[in-house]
Scaffold this motif. Structure first.
Motif, short mmCIF file in Angstrom:
data_model
loop_
_atom_site.label_atom_id
_atom_site.label_comp_id
_atom_site.label_asym_id
_atom_site.label_seq_id
_atom_site.Cartn_x
_atom_site.Cartn_y
_atom_site.Cartn_z
N SER A 150 -2.98 4.42 2.23
CA SER A 150 -3.27 4.91 3.04
C SER A 150 -3.55 4.73 4.61
N HIS A 151 -2.16 5.02 5.06
CA HIS A 151 -2.15 4.43 6.42
C HIS A 151 -0.62 6.18 5.85
N PRO A 152 -0.33 6.81 7.06
CA PRO A 152 0.89 7.87 6.86
C PRO A 152 2.22 6.06 7.39
N TYR A 153 2.30 5.96 8.02
CA TYR A 153 3.38 4.45 7.71
C TYR A 153 3.85 4.27 6.94
N THR A 154 2.93 4.13 6.36
CA THR A 154 3.78 3.44 4.87
C THR A 154 3.79 3.84 3.93
N ALA A 155 3.00 5.47 4.26
CA ALA A 155 3.72 7.11 3.02
C ALA A 155 5.19 6.92 3.17
N ALA A 156 4.68 6.98 4.90
CA ALA A 156 6.73 7.30 5.70
C ALA A 156 7.72 6.34 5.10
N LEU A 157 7.68 5.34 4.82
CA LEU A 157 8.81 4.12 4.14
C LEU A 157 8.85 4.83 2.81
N VAL A 158 7.89 5.05 2.00
CA VAL A 158 7.69 4.80 0.91
C VAL A 158 8.86 5.90 0.80
N ALA A 159 8.39 7.37 1.39
CA ALA A 159 9.13 8.70 1.72
C ALA A 159 10.45 8.55 1.75
N ALA A 160 11.17 7.77 2.67
CA ALA A 160 12.29 6.70 2.91
C ALA A 160 13.58 6.61 2.41
N MET A 161 12.61 5.84 1.07
CA MET A 161 13.36 5.50 0.24
C MET A 161 14.79 5.43 -0.96
N PRO A 162 15.67 5.55 -1.02
CA PRO A 162 16.42 6.00 -2.01
C PRO A 162 16.58 5.34 -3.32
N SER A 163 16.94 5.57 -4.36
CA SER A 163 16.07 4.78 -5.66
C SER A 163 17.63 6.04 -6.73
N ILE A 164 17.79 5.35 -7.30
CA ILE A 164 18.72 5.64 -9.00
C ILE A 164 18.04 7.14 -9.55
N TRP A 184 -6.93 -2.57 2.50
CA TRP A 184 -7.72 -2.11 3.95
C TRP A 184 -6.23 -1.24 4.43
N ALA A 185 -6.92 -0.92 5.54
CA ALA A 185 -5.77 0.16 6.26
C ALA A 185 -6.63 0.55 7.52
N ALA A 186 -5.61 0.84 8.45
CA ALA A 186 -6.12 0.96 10.52
C ALA A 186 -5.51 1.77 10.28
N CYS A 187 -6.76 3.38 10.04
CA CYS A 187 -5.94 4.83 10.44
C CYS A 187 -7.61 5.48 10.37
N HIS A 188 -7.17 6.62 11.02
CA HIS A 188 -8.74 7.18 11.65
C HIS A 188 -8.71 8.45 10.66
N ASN A 189 -7.25 8.34 9.71
CA ASN A 189 -7.13 10.03 8.79
C ASN A 189 -6.64 9.75 8.13
N HIS A 190 -7.11 9.07 7.56
CA HIS A 190 -6.65 8.66 5.85
C HIS A 190 -7.33 9.40 4.55
N HIS A 191 -8.78 9.96 5.02
CA HIS A 191 -9.77 10.59 4.54
C HIS A 191 -10.33 9.81 3.93
N HIS A 192 -10.19 7.86 3.88
CA HIS A 192 -10.79 7.26 2.73
C HIS A 192 -10.48 7.38 1.30
N GLY A 193 -9.03 7.65 1.33
CA GLY A 193 -8.17 8.00 -0.01
C GLY A 193 -6.60 8.02 0.55
N ARG A 194 -6.56 8.21 -0.36
CA ARG A 194 -4.27 8.18 -0.72
C ARG A 194 -4.25 9.36 0.85
N VAL A 195 -2.96 8.66 1.51
CA VAL A 195 -2.89 9.43 3.12
C VAL A 195 -1.94 10.45 2.06
N VAL A 196 -1.66 11.99 2.40
CA VAL A 196 -0.19 12.70 1.95
C VAL A 196 -0.02 13.45 3.24
#
Length: 614
Positions: free
Chosen positions: A246-260, A314-326
């Motif tokens: 629900s926070h763009p920073y967390t979403a960006a960390l997930v998007a940056a993770m390489p995997s097998i 819990w999340a600290a963001c004005h723009n999560h629109h009460h759900g998952r950040v895209v």
């Protein structure tokens, strides 16, 4: 009752530039037997928060909190003696840098004995037996021999295991683990994490896991708190936070993770920029300059941490629109295209049946016999435009092979060819060409740069033999800095004024200065945050495309290998036990050791958990 219960923790540090606020109102609770993950980039406040919980802040730091309870004891205004009692009886700490945590002048056995409870070191025999038990529990090979070694005689992975053994020596009730497995191979990492999990179940050990590895977080902790600029900006159950960020920073960390399970066709989404300096922070959200979703309100109001009903955390963001950040989708650009390796072209370098046996050593008045071969009958080749990955545990011979390819070690048997000519037969002019066209990027970007040189001077050292004109060298330095994503202003800085990711880029720029055909990189991203890691890997892919370069990448991270390598070889105790295309080896491993490495890797974040889709 929570073993750890802190509320509104704030830390201030007085510096020459002003008052630094590395921790701004952090609240955390950990129950006995529970594991809490603390994640975020370097400079976000994770480590100083963990050190505050252990009572290990520097004298220049001032701590305040509404509530600060450790093991049922109020530590808000505790004395140093009270903190020593807490660390002795209840809190164990695994430090991030094992070489700094160990005394270089003391034997491993002596340091382990010092860490034990008095009842376990009542006699020399009791101390020895307890030490052997501790070393065995953390997977240290030849434990008896290790007790009589000094820290400098250990590899990074072994030193980390010694530090972990010391932290567990008194059976603590709270274990603070600051990047406990960053320097470890996947199989050893699994062994250490399994050990911590068993202690959680058997002894109700509470764990604070500070890490940038979201794979470890997803698999091993119950709850996760994400920190940015000294604040917790997202907090909740691990699966909820990672799969429904629900926070763009967390979403960006997930998007940056390489995997097998993520190939090169799905580019990593790095987060450009750095966390802000924590002196005189501007108003509004601290992430705003780096956030793709920032709006006008983000400039004015720092969002509070609030419960998001649709995601359940819990999340600290004005723009999560009460759900998952895209996040905005990654735009497929040409920087991610790869050059097909010219497999029928003449190889840049060939390794033919090399063996390396390190020499005899004199101990007192006796001669030890030769050690077992570090590398045994290894052969490989690297074609123009190709990327080859070398994987294996510490001590498998990966780095030794690479060092022999750049002349830092000489093979005992076999030969290494540059083009079609053995290195031992190269003429002086050909030696100069080999040293220009084959460059090495060291694992530790800090120790590979002269701390007294500016960044420009470090890069210029590589240009002195090629470009006699000083003005042309300076112009070349500016172009190299731009090529690796560094600003011209950084040329006048020294290594200690750069982040780890920036220092690694300097190492790459220094290697590029000679226009190499082959770059050999030893663990180039192992110690970097996932956002910086993604940026570096994307940079290597782009340079490969634009320059037609070849790479040899040494890594224990199979996700990194799959993302960047065409072929891979697997080494075990000096031997190559499996080789082939990266896809074939990872999808259908033939050797038991390869299967163990793949099985030991943390559960990886699947594509439907990444917050980059629409």
């Amino acid at each position: 009752m929570s073993f750890l219960d802190i509320s509104e923790l704030k830390i201030q540090i007085l510096s020459r530039a002003g008052i630094v606020h590395p921790v701004r109102g952090v609240s955390l609770q950990i129950e006995p037997g529970e594991a809490l993950g603390l994640v975020g980039e370097s400079g976000c406040g994770k480590t100083i928060t963990s050190m505050a919980i252990a009572g290990l802040l520097t004298p220049s730091a001032t701590l305040t909190a509404k509530r600060f309870v450790v093991g049922g004891v109020d530590m808000s205004n505790a004395s140093e003696r009270a903190w020593r009692n807490i660390r002795r009886d209840s809190v164990g700490v695994i430090f991030q840098n094992p070489m700094k945590a160990l005394n270089p002048r003391m034997l491993v056995g002596t340091q382990l004995a010092e860490a034990m409870a008095p009842k376990d070191r009542g006699s020399l025999r009791a101390s020895h037996m307890k030490s052997m038990e501790l070393l065995d529990s953390v997977g240290v090979t030849q434990p008896k021999a290790r007790l009589s070694q000094y820290p400098h005689e250990l590899s990074g992975g072994l030193a980390q295991r010694i530090v972990i053994a010391m932290a567990l020596a008194r059976n603590p009730k709270l274990l603070i683990a600051d990047e406990p497995t960053t320097a470890l191979d996947a199989s050893v990492q699994k062994q250490i994490l399994d050990l911590i999990d068993n202690l959680r179940k058997e002894l109700k050990l509470a764990v604070l896991m500070v890490t940038h590895d979201l794979g470890v977080v997803q698999e091993r902790v119950d709850r996760v708190a994400v920190m940015y600029a000294g604040r917790i900006i997202e907090h909740g159950a691990t699966d909820d936070v990672i799969s429904r960020s629900s926070h763009p920073y967390t979403a960006a960390l997930v998007a940056a993770m390489p995997s097998i399970d993520r190939g090169r066709d799905k580019p990593l989404q790095g987060l450009e920029g750095l966390p802000p300096p924590l002196i005189n922070l501007p108003g509004g959200c601290a992430l705003r300059p780096r956030c793709a979703l920032a709006t006008g309100i983000c400039e004015q109001i720092d969002p509070p941490l609030a419960f998001v009903e649709r995601t359940g955390h819990w999340a600290a963001c004005h723009n999560h629109h009460h759900g998952r950040v895209v996040l905005p989708p990654v735009i497929a650009d040409t920087t991610m295209e790869t050059v097909a390796p010219e497999l029928d072209a003449a190889a840049i370098m060939q390794v033919r049946s090399i063996t390396k046996v390190f020499g005899q050593q004199r101990l007192l008045n006796f001669w030890r016999g030769p050690r077992p071969p570090a590398v045994k009958d290894v052969s490989l080749s690297i074609a123009p435009g190709e990327t080859l990955g070398i994987v294996g545990e510490s001590g498998s011979g990966k780095t030794t092979v690479a060092r022999m390819m750049v002349g830092l070690e000489m093979p005992t048997e076999g030969e290494i060819l540059f083009g079609d000519k053995p290195l031992s037969a190269l003429e002086p002019a050909e030696i100069g060409q080999w040293r220009r066209e084959v460059q090495f990027v060291f694992q530790d970007s800090s120790s590979s740069l002269n701390p007294r040189f500016t960044i420009a001077r470090s890069i210029e050292e590589s240009l002195l033999a090629l470009e006699p004109d000083a003005q042309a060298r300076q112009e070349r330095i500016r172009k190299l800095l731009a090529e690796v994503g560094l600003t011209e202003a950084m040329a006048s800085r020294k290594p200690n004024q750069l982040s780890g990711g920036q220092r690694q880029r300097v190492g790459i720029a220094r290697a590029l200065a000679r226009n190499p055909k082959l770059m050999i990189a030893d663990e180039p991203v192992s110690a970097l945050d996932v956002s910086v890691q993604a940026t570096i890997l994307n940079l290597l892919n782009r340079l490969r495309r634009e320059r037609g370069m070849s790479y040899i990448i040494i890594s224990h991270d199979l996700g990194v290998i799959r993302y960047i390598c065409d072929r891979m070889i697997v080494m075990y105790r000096g031997d190559v036990v499996e080789a082939g295309s990266t896809e074939a080896v990872l999808q259908n491993p033939q050797h038991e050791y390869t299967r163990r490495l793949i099985a030991a890797a943390p559960n990886h974040i699947s594509e439907n958990q990444r917050s980059t889709g629409t």
